[in-house]
Design a protein around this motif. Structure first.
Motif, PDB file in Angstrom:
ATOM      1  N   PRO A   2       0.830  -1.213   0.000  1.00  0.00           N
ATOM      2  CA  PRO A   2       0.000   0.000   0.000  1.00  0.00           C
ATOM      3  C   PRO A   2       0.862   1.259   0.000  1.00  0.00           C
ATOM      4  O   PRO A   2       2.034   1.234   0.382  1.00  0.00           O
ATOM      5  CB  PRO A   2      -0.787  -0.126   1.301  1.00  0.00           C
ATOM      6  N   LEU A   3       0.255   2.351  -0.469  1.00  0.00           N
ATOM      7  CA  LEU A   3       0.920   3.652  -0.417  1.00  0.00           C
ATOM      8  C   LEU A   3       0.599   4.277   0.936  1.00  0.00           C
ATOM      9  O   LEU A   3      -0.572   4.474   1.281  1.00  0.00           O
ATOM     10  CB  LEU A   3       0.418   4.558  -1.543  1.00  0.00           C
ATOM     11  N   THR A   4       1.627   4.591   1.687  1.00  0.00           N
ATOM     12  CA  THR A   4       1.427   5.140   3.029  1.00  0.00           C
ATOM     13  C   THR A   4       1.955   6.562   3.114  1.00  0.00           C
ATOM     14  O   THR A   4       2.962   6.899   2.493  1.00  0.00           O
ATOM     15  CB  THR A   4       2.147   4.272   4.087  1.00  0.00           C
ATOM     16  N   GLY A   5       1.248   7.392   3.873  1.00  0.00           N
ATOM     17  CA  GLY A   5       1.695   8.753   4.094  1.00  0.00           C
ATOM     18  C   GLY A   5       2.912   8.797   4.996  1.00  0.00           C
ATOM     19  O   GLY A   5       3.227   7.827   5.700  1.00  0.00           O
ATOM     20  N   GLY A   6       3.596   9.918   4.974  1.00  0.00           N
ATOM     21  CA  GLY A   6       4.829  10.037   5.744  1.00  0.00           C
ATOM     22  C   GLY A   6       4.642  10.086   7.242  1.00  0.00           C
ATOM     23  O   GLY A   6       5.610   9.946   7.995  1.00  0.00           O
ATOM     24  N   LEU A   7       3.405  10.280   7.723  1.00  0.00           N
ATOM     25  CA  LEU A   7       3.171  10.386   9.170  1.00  0.00           C
ATOM     26  C   LEU A   7       2.093   9.407   9.642  1.00  0.00           C
ATOM     27  O   LEU A   7       1.346   9.693  10.572  1.00  0.00           O
ATOM     28  CB  LEU A   7       2.763  11.824   9.526  1.00  0.00           C
ATOM     29  N   VAL A   8       2.023   8.250   8.980  1.00  0.00           N
ATOM     30  CA  VAL A   8       1.037   7.234   9.387  1.00  0.00           C
ATOM     31  C   VAL A   8       1.296   6.813  10.826  1.00  0.00           C
ATOM     32  O   VAL A   8       2.421   6.490  11.202  1.00  0.00           O
ATOM     33  CB  VAL A   8       1.110   6.011   8.450  1.00  0.00           C
ATOM     34  N   GLY A   9       0.229   6.861  11.630  1.00  0.00           N
ATOM     35  CA  GLY A   9       0.350   6.464  13.030  1.00  0.00           C
ATOM     36  C   GLY A   9       1.109   7.439  13.901  1.00  0.00           C
ATOM     37  O   GLY A   9       1.447   7.114  15.046  1.00  0.00           O
ATOM     38  N   ASP A  10       1.373   8.635  13.406  1.00  0.00           N
ATOM     39  CA  ASP A  10       2.168   9.611  14.156  1.00  0.00           C
ATOM     40  C   ASP A  10       1.331  10.246  15.266  1.00  0.00           C
ATOM     41  O   ASP A  10       0.273  10.825  15.017  1.00  0.00           O
ATOM     42  CB  ASP A  10       2.689  10.689  13.209  1.00  0.00           C
ATOM     43  N   ALA A  11       1.816  10.171  16.471  1.00  0.00           N
ATOM     44  CA  ALA A  11       1.080  10.705  17.623  1.00  0.00           C
ATOM     45  C   ALA A  11       1.016  12.228  17.599  1.00  0.00           C
ATOM     46  O   ALA A  11       0.068  12.818  18.141  1.00  0.00           O
ATOM     47  CB  ALA A  11       1.729  10.238  18.921  1.00  0.00           C
ATOM     48  N   THR A  12       1.999  12.855  16.973  1.00  0.00           N
ATOM     49  CA  THR A  12       2.013  14.320  16.928  1.00  0.00           C
ATOM     50  C   THR A  12       0.786  14.858  16.195  1.00  0.00           C
ATOM     51  O   THR A  12       0.141  15.814  16.640  1.00  0.00           O
ATOM     52  CB  THR A  12       3.283  14.823  16.221  1.00  0.00           C
ATOM     53  N   VAL A  13       0.454  14.234  15.073  1.00  0.00           N
ATOM     54  CA  VAL A  13      -0.693  14.679  14.292  1.00  0.00           C
ATOM     55  C   VAL A  13      -1.983  14.484  15.081  1.00  0.00           C
ATOM     56  O   VAL A  13      -2.849  15.361  15.106  1.00  0.00           O
ATOM     57  CB  VAL A  13      -0.760  13.928  12.949  1.00  0.00           C
ATOM     58  N   ARG A  14      -2.116  13.330  15.715  1.00  0.00           N
ATOM     59  CA  ARG A  14      -3.331  13.053  16.502  1.00  0.00           C
ATOM     60  C   ARG A  14      -3.482  14.060  17.634  1.00  0.00           C
ATOM     61  O   ARG A  14      -4.580  14.571  17.892  1.00  0.00           O
ATOM     62  CB  ARG A  14      -3.287  11.632  17.060  1.00  0.00           C
ATOM     63  N   THR A  15      -2.398  14.351  18.316  1.00  0.00           N
ATOM     64  CA  THR A  15      -2.452  15.297  19.437  1.00  0.00           C
ATOM     65  C   THR A  15      -2.814  16.695  18.955  1.00  0.00           C
ATOM     66  O   THR A  15      -3.651  17.384  19.556  1.00  0.00           O
ATOM     67  CB  THR A  15      -1.097  15.332  20.165  1.00  0.00           C
ATOM     68  N   LEU A  16      -2.177  17.110  17.860  1.00  0.00           N
ATOM     69  CA  LEU A  16      -2.429  18.447  17.310  1.00  0.00           C
ATOM     70  C   LEU A  16      -3.887  18.604  16.894  1.00  0.00           C
ATOM     71  O   LEU A  16      -4.574  19.534  17.342  1.00  0.00           O
ATOM     72  CB  LEU A  16      -1.518  18.681  16.108  1.00  0.00           C
ATOM     73  N   LEU A  17      -4.374  17.714  16.053  1.00  0.00           N
ATOM     74  CA  LEU A  17      -5.739  17.845  15.543  1.00  0.00           C
ATOM     75  C   LEU A  17      -6.769  17.623  16.637  1.00  0.00           C
ATOM     76  O   LEU A  17      -7.831  18.251  16.626  1.00  0.00           O
ATOM     77  CB  LEU A  17      -5.953  16.853  14.393  1.00  0.00           C
ATOM     78  N   GLY A  18      -6.468  16.746  17.571  1.00  0.00           N
ATOM     79  CA  GLY A  18      -7.400  16.528  18.672  1.00  0.00           C
ATOM     80  C   GLY A  18      -7.606  17.789  19.494  1.00  0.00           C
ATOM     81  O   GLY A  18      -8.746  18.144  19.850  1.00  0.00           O
ATOM     82  N   GLY A  19      -6.519  18.517  19.777  1.00  0.00           N
ATOM     83  CA  GLY A  19      -6.633  19.759  20.543  1.00  0.00           C
ATOM     84  C   GLY A  19      -7.394  20.830  19.791  1.00  0.00           C
ATOM     85  O   GLY A  19      -8.226  21.544  20.370  1.00  0.00           O
TER      86      GLY A  19
END
Length: 466
Positions: free
Chosen positions: A305-322
């Protein structure tokens, strides 16, 4: 070290050494390549996320502005007749206006004089702008021509806003001095007085019209005349300030008979709308970018599969969640408490959508509430900015992670250099060992050949044909 090897033993030393070196080098090279690709991909992804987040923060800053909500607009339905502006304290209102006459300045001409006119004696001219003006005295010398008189008038009257020039009549060769005033308004007519008979032909009364070759006004100074909601008003200037409190308008042309214009004063809803849309677009760009960077796309059976550069990255989840938590957190006020009150709702993919009609109504009915919802220390923009600032600021989370990845990439280059040196040393050692072996085998083969030859020459030794 490679060259003609294996002569003594017949062994392909180059191939053996190459295989042994590759066996040592290939796994480490593959490991470094995988690490470099992963680090580069993540570095680029973090840079892309940082760019989207920076644009989002800029849009929030523009919307979190009290000045934006303090702006007032003054719009004219006939800008060829009137333009206007308003300060932040102007009250909303609508006014029917007509422009009957524009304010004018004085333009006068002396009597027609001979083209070669010269002053016959010394004297002075006193130029006044209105009856109450003390005037400016201009000394004229005997023999001064119209050109020199014009130049003396311009030098003396420049601070008074009066200019002089000469108009020549080609038909009869006569010339006249023509003076123009910058200041407009009734009573601001130019006059020239003199007590010297030699200069009497240059005197003029600005309140009398010039007829034929006589001195007088070509255009009389006058006030502007206009109406506001039927009230007849005058102004000495075409720029009118104070007729409507905190509104300044400029008269630029007459209105047609029975066709008044409408001047509307109100909040700058269009400017606020533009900044709200800019905020929504920047947020949607952030969400779209985040979705792409964290997505996993199947491309076909048996293919990775083609995967993005930040798959599963906690930084993105934390940022968007806030950020999302703040967007749904209601404000402690009346009128506008959540984005939905402005017609801004979340779609299935996480982006925002604006209902233009609902936004327009909210701005019309609750303009001040919209302002307090977005701005101030407790406004939505400040709260969201606090959530993202730790990620985007200098020395923040994203910058630190990018610096760490840059350090990793630099380390990979150093490891490659170290691996290259180690492989070169290994290759040199192996060639030395194999060449030494090859030489030994060669000597042993030579010895064997000599012994075989010697033994073959002994009595009783029978050779066997191969």
């Amino acid at each position: 070290m490679a060259g003609i090897t294996g002569i003594g033993s017949g062994i392909d030393i180059n191939s053996i050494v190459g295989a042994m070196v590759n066996a040592e080098k290939a796994p480490k090279e593959a490991q470094l390549a995988r690490l470099e690709k992963a680090s580069t991909t993540k570095f680029s992804a973090l840079g892309e996320l940082k760019g989207a987040l920076s644009a989002f923060q800029t849009a929030m800053k523009d919307l979190n502005s009290l000045t934006l909500f303090e702006k007032r607009t003054a719009s004219s339905t006939n800008t060829s007749a009137l333009t206007a502006s308003a300060t932040k304290t102007a009250l909303a209102g609508s006014y029917q206006m007509t422009v009957e006459r524009l304010a004018s300045s004085s333009k006068v001409a002396t009597a027609a004089l001979a083209g070669d006119f010269t002053a016959s004696a010394d004297g002075n001219l006193t130029v006044k702008l209105g009856a109450a003006d003390g005037g400016v005295a201009v000394d004229i010398a005997s023999g001064d021509t119209l050109v020199s008189i014009r130049d003396k008038l311009n030098a003396a009257l420049k601070d008074k806003g009066i200019t002089a020039n000469i108009v020549n009549n080609p038909a009869d060769g006569k010339s006249r001095l023509v003076l123009n005033a910058k200041e407009t308004g009734t009573g601001k007519d130019i006059s020239i007085e003199t007590a010297d008979p030699a200069l009497a032909s240059l005197a003029l009364d600005g309140s009398s019209q010039s007829v034929g070759d006589a001195a007088g006004y070509l255009q009389q100074a006058a006030d502007a005349e206009f109406t506001i909601d039927g009230l007849a008003l005058k102004s000495p200037s075409n720029t009118v300030d104070g007729a409507i409190p905190d509104v300044t308008f400029t008269l630029v042309g007459k209105t047609e008979v029975d066709k008044p214009l409408t001047l509307k004063v109100g909040q700058d809803t269009s400017g606020v709308t533009a900044n709200i849309k800019k905020f929504v677009e920047a947020y949607n760009k952030l969400i779209t970018t985040s979705n792409q960077l964290t997505s996993v796309v199947q491309v076909g059976e048996g293919k990775p599969p083609l995967t993005g550069g930040l798959v599963g990255d906690a930084t993105v989840r934390t940022l968007l969640g806030g950020v999302r938590n703040e967007l749904v957190n209601p404000a402690d006020q009346e009128g506008v408490r959540v984005l939905a009150d402005l017609g801004i709702t979340t779609q299935k993919d996480g982006t925002l959508k604006i209902d233009d009609a609902k936004l327009s109504k909210a701005l019309t009915d609750n303009f001040d509430a919209v302002g307090s919802f977005f701005t101030g220390d407790n406004g939505l923009m400040s709260r969201v900015d606090k959530r993202v600032d730790g990620f985007i600021r200098t020395g923040g989370v994203l910058e630190q992670r990018m610096k760490g990845l840059q350090t990793t990439l630099t380390g990979i280059d150093k490891q490659r250099e170290t691996l290259s040196r180690r492989v070169e040393q290994m290759q040199a050692r192996l060639f030395a060992q194999f060449n030494a072996m090859d030489a030994l085998v060669g000597r042993l083969n030579d010895t064997s050949a000599r012994l075989t030859q010697a033994l073959g020459g002994l009595p009783g030794v029978v050779k066997q044909d191969s």
